[in-house]
Design a protein around this motif. Structure first.
Motif, PDB file in Angstrom:
ATOM      1  N   LEU A 252      45.628  41.124  44.486  1.00 46.32           N
ATOM      2  CA  LEU A 252      44.682  40.165  45.052  1.00 46.32           C
ATOM      3  C   LEU A 252      44.280  40.550  46.477  1.00 46.32           C
ATOM      4  CD1 LEU A 252      46.057  36.735  43.774  1.00 46.32           C
ATOM      5  CD2 LEU A 252      44.429  38.290  42.717  1.00 46.32           C
TER       6      LEU A 252
ATOM      7  N   PHE B 123      39.504  35.234  36.821  1.00 46.74           N
ATOM      8  CA  PHE B 123      38.932  36.522  37.196  1.00 46.74           C
ATOM      9  C   PHE B 123      38.117  37.090  36.033  1.00 46.74           C
ATOM     10  CE2 PHE B 123      42.732  36.308  39.987  1.00 46.74           C
ATOM     11  CZ  PHE B 123      42.064  36.312  41.195  1.00 46.74           C
TER      12      PHE B 123
ATOM     13  N   LEU C  73      44.780  41.588  37.555  1.00 43.40           N
ATOM     14  CA  LEU C  73      43.933  40.392  37.570  1.00 43.40           C
ATOM     15  C   LEU C  73      44.008  39.663  36.231  1.00 43.40           C
ATOM     16  CD1 LEU C  73      40.796  41.736  39.498  1.00 43.40           C
ATOM     17  CD2 LEU C  73      42.827  40.584  40.400  1.00 43.40           C
TER      18      LEU C  73
ATOM     19  N   ALA D 239      36.846  45.041  41.457  1.00 44.63           N
ATOM     20  CA  ALA D 239      37.837  44.545  40.501  1.00 44.63           C
ATOM     21  C   ALA D 239      38.111  45.536  39.370  1.00 44.63           C
ATOM     22  CB  ALA D 239      37.382  43.206  39.937  1.00 44.63           C
TER      23      ALA D 239
ATOM     24  N   GLU E 183      41.900  46.975  38.268  1.00 49.84           N
ATOM     25  CA  GLU E 183      42.467  46.863  36.918  1.00 49.84           C
ATOM     26  C   GLU E 183      42.846  48.229  36.377  1.00 49.84           C
ATOM     27  OE1 GLU E 183      43.161  43.827  37.141  1.00 49.84           O
ATOM     28  OE2 GLU E 183      42.313  43.014  35.282  1.00 49.84           O
TER      29      GLU E 183
ATOM     30  N   THR F 193      51.408  41.017  42.118  1.00 50.27           N
ATOM     31  CA  THR F 193      50.173  40.252  41.939  1.00 50.27           C
ATOM     32  C   THR F 193      49.463  40.030  43.268  1.00 50.27           C
ATOM     33  OG1 THR F 193      51.460  38.191  42.004  1.00 50.27           O
ATOM     34  CG2 THR F 193      50.957  39.120  39.836  1.00 50.27           C
TER      35      THR F 193
END
Length: 707
Positions: A504, A586, A530, A513, A517, A500
């Motif tokens: 980030l 997010f 996220l 983002a 993903e 994680t």
């Protein structure tokens, strides 16, 4: 009986009625498997059936083992490589030829399933004209090969498609690897009848007498596959939905087995049976000689078997006290009651305890007897006599010490004392109890009733007997245990934190983002990073970080924050977006449902210059977890390689195609030296956290792997 003899591992007995009873009973194994010895025995048996055909009225195939047939030889399948492709194709073609000869013998053949028929066992049964199964809810029937990175390679795809049709075969049997109980197998169409176990052979003989000219449906002139084939315009119009659904389910992850199953089914449906068997064989060989199947066989069979074999004590518990009726406590109470235990669910107020019991009431197929086993309470006295305690209160050492102090003098004097914690050191929590040797950590994963893993944490003073009893609890709850030694975050929480935080970090670096993903999904993680952080809530890593920083400072060290820490603080403190539970993270949420990534991520964090290669994005997450796992092994937190692999997949979602965190290193291109070279490259680009640990370097230098 006359003509009685033994043919290797298949007992051949012809009765006065002319029915030959074939009883599979491999003397070298506890279960019958499709190995070279079995194939040799089957060849000799089929030859004999043809030689004595005129004296035979039918054949019954059954087993002397608890199971009917356990499937393929996974020892062999876990070792063959691409250089053996021709030999594998030859051997599977030979086996399929034997099964084809059996079903075209010209005499009725019945499979009498006295136990589970999975994989090769079901393939044997499908080569019989009629399938009868014993009325036993423990029996499982199906093709779990896809869960091991394989497909049924002895005619399973071909016969299932011809029996059920393409759509039903794929969705009910092949693509998801379902294990059906007898009633469901009958409903799906894999078996023809369910009978009392003691009547299996008699019913088989009755069917043979009534169907002397039995043949397989697909050998009848004019036979058509149920539901049509791709040559049928109406079916062809819907055919693109299959690959589209498959792409959606796999999310770009490298799992070749479902694709090969789909191809074998669709292509095989358009040709004659013998050609279809050849097509199936080619797709099987591609999987069987590939690395991903080896990874999955190691993790989901051998490593899982090793983890489940831990401990020797039987569970003898009558009453469990669950302390804390929040989300975790309520779910733990439910699984305990489901396992047959009497449960006292305690919280500060009776109303809170009753709300915890309500969790069980919302589960599917819950009967009143199960609910009656859960007693909500706010009174410590109601815990009297409990021989198992599972504490599941808020992650605060002081609070945990307090609840154990309240109950330790009330429960049974030899009660097993367990704490459900994801990060707090068990040795620290043990300071709050008198019987520290009886204190152990049981880290359940949410949702408890669905997650199959429990992390068993041994504290500094936890006794061997206590550890053994804790493992017995996990087995009683029908879950898989891994055993780890004490440290902050243990194994699973510590390692998933690197995943994680790496996601980030990339966002903090300015990486878009959506790309982050997609990288995590296509690497094979079950949820993008996220999205996972939103589910966990961003305040959780804040609390863990603060506790860890305080512990490091107390030990005289210095805590160094990362860019990910600053990003979390901004999301929580500046933007008031703590995650899904707070209605914003997010992602945006409407009525609690996730809608789309928050547009503010682009505005506040994305930077066009932050170009990271897609492969680097994927491997930064994979390598972060693998390298941290090596450190856990080196520090003695992990107690076995199998626990590392199983725990990473079942507990924290490490991609299953890899075989687990340490097998991922083993199987990396170039082996351990190749992994080290790539880790060093990532370290030069993104930071020292990717520098290979000394244990990894030493193993590579010695030519070793993680075993």
């Amino acid at each position: 009986m006359n003509g009685e003899s033994f043919v290797d591992i298949i007992r051949y007995e012809r009765g006065e009625d002319g029915v030959v009873l074939l009883t599979m009973d491999d003397p070298a194994r506890s279960a019958n498997t499709m190995n070279a010895a079995f194939t040799e025995a089957l060849a000799a048996t089929v030859d004999r059936l043809y030689a004595e055909k005129h004296d035979i009225t039918g054949v019954v195939l059954t087993s002397a083992k608890k199971t009917f047939f356990a499937g393929g030889d996974l020892d062999l399948l876990g070792s063959i490589g691409p250089d053996q492709a021709a030999a594998v194709m030859q051997s599977t073609t030979h086996l399929k030829g034997l099964l084809r000869r059996l079903e075209t013998l010209g005499r009725p053949v019945v499979a009498a399933l006295n136990g589970s028929a999975l994989g090769g066992g079901l393939e044997l049964a499908l080569a019989c004209h009629h399938r009868i199964v014993a009325d036993d809810a423990r029996i499982e029937i199906g093709f779990p090969e896809v869960t091991l990175g394989l497909l049924p390679g002895a005619g399973g795809v071909v016969r299932t498609v011809r029996l059920l049709g393409i759509t039903e075969a794929l969705m009910q049997v092949l693509l998801r690897g379902q294990r059906h109980r007898p009633t469901k197998a009958l409903q799906v169409g894999l078996v023809h009848s369910i009978v009392p176990a003691e009547e299996l052979l008699a019913r088989a003989r009755d069917w043979i007498a009534a169907n002397p000219n039995a043949v397989q449906p697909w050998d009848v002139a004019g036979y058509k596959i149920p539901g049509g084939t791709p040559s049928n315009p109406s079916f062809a119009a819907n055919l693109p939905a299959f690959p589209a659904t498959l792409r959606k389910e796999l999310k770009g992850a490298p799992y070749p087995a479902p694709r090969n199953i789909l191809c074998a089914a669709v292509e095989g449906a358009q040709v004659d049976l013998d050609t279809a068997l050849t097509i199936e064989g080619r797709y099987f060989v591609e999987l069987a000689t590939g690395q991903i199947a080896k990874n999955m066989i190691k993790a989901f069979f051998f490593d899982l078997q090793a983890a489940n074999a831990r401990g020797s004590a039987d569970a003898h518990f009558t009453k469990v006290a669950v302390l804390g009726a929040g989300m975790m406590g309520a779910a733990i109470a439910y699984v305990c009651a489901k396992a047959g235990l009497q449960v006292v669910l305690k919280d500060v107020t009776l109303e809170s305890a009753q709300r915890g019991k309500a969790y069980a009431e919302t589960r599917k197929r819950v009967d009143q007897a199960l609910l009656d086993r859960i007693t909500p309470t706010s009174e410590v006295a109601d815990l009297a006599g409990a021989d198992l305690v599972i504490e599941a209160v808020f992650e605060d050492p002081g609070l945990k010490h307090k609840v154990f102090a309240e109950i330790e003098g009330v429960v049974a004097p030899d009660a097993l004392l367990c704490s459900n914690t994801s990060t707090l050191p068990i040795s620290l929590l043990a300071e709050g109890v008198q019987r520290r040797a009886d204190f152990v950590g049981l880290h359940f994963f949410s949702p408890v009733d669905k997650m199959p893993l429990v992390e068993v944490i041994r504290g500094a003073e936890t006794s061997d007997a206590t550890l053994d009893r804790a493992l017995a609890v996990v087995r009683l709850l029908r879950k898989t245990p891994i055993v780890v030694n004490d440290s902050r975050g243990f194994f699973t929480s510590r390692v998933i934190g690197t995943f994680t935080m790496e996601g980030l970090r990339m966002l903090a670096e300015g990486v878009p983002a959506p790309s982050i993903e997609q990288a995590s999904l296509q690497a094979g993680y079950p949820a993008p990073v996220l999205q996972l952080m939103d589910e966990l809530t961003l305040t959780l890593p804040q609390k863990i970080r603060n506790a860890t920083a305080a512990a490091i400072a107390a030990a005289g060290g210095t805590w160094t924050p990362s860019p990910a820490d600053d990003l979390i603080d901004r999301m929580v403190d500046e933007f008031s977006r703590p995650g899904r539970s707070g209605g914003a993270g997010f992602y945006d949420y409407t009525d609690g449902k996730r809608t789309a990534l928050w547009p503010g991520l682009r505005e506040h964090f994305e930077r066009p210059a932050a170009a990271v290669p897609f492969a680097d994005m994927q491997e930064r997450m994979l390598f972060a977890e693998a390298l941290e796992s090596v450190k856990c092994l080196d520090e003695g937190v992990l107690t076995s390689v199998a626990d590392a692999n199983v725990g990473s997949i079942l507990g924290i979602g490490f991609p299953g195609w890899t075989g687990g965190v340490l097998q991922y290193i083993n199987q990396y291109e170039g082996g351990l030296p190749g992994f080290i070279a790539r880790a060093s490259q990532l370290a030069s680009r993104y930071g020292d956290r990717f520098t290979p640990p000394a244990l990894l370097v030493a193993k590579a230098a010695a030519g070793e792997t993680f075993v």
